[in-house]
Enzyme design. Structure first.
Site, mmCIF file in Angstrom:
data_model
loop_
_atom_site.group_PDB
_atom_site.id
_atom_site.type_symbol
_atom_site.label_atom_id
_atom_site.label_comp_id
_atom_site.label_asym_id
_atom_site.label_seq_id
_atom_site.Cartn_x
_atom_site.Cartn_y
_atom_site.Cartn_z
ATOM 1 N N HIS A 1 -9.770 1.268 4.709
ATOM 2 C CA HIS A 1 -8.500 1.435 5.425
ATOM 3 C C HIS A 1 -8.710 2.345 6.625
ATOM 4 O O HIS A 1 -9.498 3.296 6.564
ATOM 5 C CB HIS A 1 -7.433 2.018 4.490
ATOM 6 C CG HIS A 1 -6.056 1.957 5.067
ATOM 7 N ND1 HIS A 1 -5.607 2.871 6.006
ATOM 8 C CD2 HIS A 1 -5.033 1.085 4.876
ATOM 9 C CE1 HIS A 1 -4.362 2.557 6.350
ATOM 10 N NE2 HIS A 1 -3.994 1.478 5.683
ATOM 11 N N GLU B 1 -5.724 -4.712 10.630
ATOM 12 C CA GLU B 1 -4.782 -3.631 10.842
ATOM 13 C C GLU B 1 -5.026 -2.983 12.195
ATOM 14 O O GLU B 1 -5.891 -2.113 12.314
ATOM 15 C CB GLU B 1 -4.990 -2.544 9.787
ATOM 16 C CG GLU B 1 -4.645 -2.950 8.390
ATOM 17 C CD GLU B 1 -4.373 -1.698 7.569
ATOM 18 O OE1 GLU B 1 -3.359 -1.673 6.886
ATOM 19 O OE2 GLU B 1 -5.158 -0.747 7.665
ATOM 20 N N SER C 1 2.476 -2.491 10.477
ATOM 21 C CA SER C 1 3.940 -2.363 10.503
ATOM 22 C C SER C 1 4.661 -3.688 10.274
ATOM 23 O O SER C 1 5.660 -3.982 10.938
ATOM 24 C CB SER C 1 4.415 -1.707 11.816
ATOM 25 O OG SER C 1 3.932 -0.384 11.915
ATOM 26 N N LYS D 1 0.105 4.217 -0.121
ATOM 27 C CA LYS D 1 -0.523 5.384 0.500
ATOM 28 C C LYS D 1 -0.333 6.608 -0.413
ATOM 29 O O LYS D 1 -0.306 6.450 -1.635
ATOM 30 C CB LYS D 1 0.007 5.596 1.918
ATOM 31 C CG LYS D 1 -0.170 4.327 2.765
ATOM 32 C CD LYS D 1 -0.004 4.540 4.234
ATOM 33 C CE LYS D 1 -0.222 3.223 4.983
ATOM 34 N NZ LYS D 1 -0.194 3.402 6.430
ATOM 35 N N ASN E 1 0.866 -1.175 0.000
ATOM 36 C CA ASN E 1 0.000 0.000 0.000
ATOM 37 C C ASN E 1 0.903 1.225 0.000
ATOM 38 O O ASN E 1 1.497 1.565 1.022
ATOM 39 C CB ASN E 1 -0.905 -0.014 1.242
ATOM 40 C CG ASN E 1 -1.728 1.257 1.372
ATOM 41 O OD1 ASN E 1 -1.836 2.044 0.436
ATOM 42 N ND2 ASN E 1 -2.307 1.461 2.542
ATOM 43 N N GLY F 1 2.290 2.422 11.094
ATOM 44 C CA GLY F 1 3.216 3.534 10.955
ATOM 45 C C GLY F 1 3.786 4.025 12.265
ATOM 46 O O GLY F 1 4.456 5.051 12.314
ATOM 47 N N GLY G 1 5.008 1.266 4.587
ATOM 48 C CA GLY G 1 6.303 1.876 4.280
ATOM 49 C C GLY G 1 7.295 0.954 3.601
ATOM 50 O O GLY G 1 8.017 1.363 2.685
ATOM 51 N N GLU H 1 -7.112 4.700 7.824
ATOM 52 C CA GLU H 1 -6.883 6.127 7.578
ATOM 53 C C GLU H 1 -8.107 6.773 6.947
ATOM 54 O O GLU H 1 -8.445 7.921 7.258
ATOM 55 C CB GLU H 1 -5.632 6.303 6.702
ATOM 56 C CG GLU H 1 -4.361 6.002 7.470
ATOM 57 C CD GLU H 1 -3.185 5.580 6.600
ATOM 58 O OE1 GLU H 1 -2.141 5.250 7.194
ATOM 59 O OE2 GLU H 1 -3.315 5.572 5.358
#
Length: 249
Positions: A96, A167, A211, A12, A10, A173, A233, A98
């Site tokens: 998601h 998640e 993560s 992002k 992902n 993150g 990431g 976020e």
């Protein structure tokens, strides 16, 4: 265990034309013939570019990060499932954390988005997860069950075509990761919920998405109900992403 692992990146809100070309070049050069499924979920504006970069190879599938709950019409800024499908997307992330947090997406909206994706022939990666406060209050299983149940109720006959991603919001993150045991406990609860709704759903892949990185992927992926990862990431670093893919293979 007939579930083939899936490693989905992902990106992002990251990327540029030059950076994407470089990253995909490294990934395609290093991926070989992975024994797991692999996808990259890219910002909508880069779907056409990455579709071209992926043309003619079978190792990496294209994914999107969101989809409209509407089919078409006066919804400025929205991107429909049919558009994503036409641009070669195979997967799309829905719900998601976020988007739930910053865009206020509700369980009901996420369920409709999953429905739109399925109707267009896309595989929705349905995200569920609890906040730190919810975990500390012992609400983890009730929260993720509520989130997934909304999707199950609307998409009951298509459950076998979903991917689910757990998640924990407190581990996205932040550098904090659920222990393999913590993650496995939630994955097992999600699997039980799916199986209770539809026996065919025993084959649904449940990814871990808090993560996961090159260092911790092996012990997470060793858990019986963790079928892959939704990678943030680390998916922007070719070496790290390839290492996770290798681990999953």
């Amino acid at each position: 265990m007939g579930r083939k692992k899936l490693i989905a990146g992902n990106w992002k809100m990251n990327g540029s034309l030059a950076a994407n070309a470089a990253l995909m070049g490294e990934l395609l050069a290093g991926i070989g013939q992975p024994a797991c499924d692999v996808a990259v979920c890219v910002p909508a504006v880069y779907l056409a570019q990455v579709q071209l970069l992926l043309a003619g190879q079978g190792g990496i599938a294209l994914g999107a990060q969101d989809v409209s709950q509407h089919e078409s019409g006066a919804y400025t800024g929205d991107v429909s499932a049919a558009m994503l499908k036409e641009l070669g997307a195979r997967y799309v992330i829905v719900g998601h954390s976020e988007r739930r947090q910053y865009q206020g997406e509700t369980d009901a909206q996420v369920a409709v988005k999953a429905q739109r994706a399925l109707a267009a022939g896309l595989t929705p990666i349905v995200c569920v997860g609890e906040t730190l406060r919810e975990r500390e209050q012992g609400e983890t299983e009730s929260v993720v069950s509520r989130q997934l149940s909304a999707v199950i109720q609307l998409n009951g006959e298509r459950l076998a075509d979903l991917v689910v991603a757990y998640e924990p919001v407190w581990a996205i993150g932040t550098g904090r990761t659920a222990t393999p045991e913590q993650a496995q406990t939630v994955h097992a609860a999600l699997r039980a919920l799916l199986a209770a709704a539809d026996l065919q759903a025993a084959g649904v892949r449940i990814l871990y998405g808090g993560s996961m990185n090159a260092g911790n992927a092996a012990e997470l992926l060793a858990q019986p109900d963790i079928d892959g990862g939704l990678i943030g990431g680390a998916s922007l670093k070719a070496r790290d992403f390839l290492k996770i893919i290798e681990t999953a293979s």
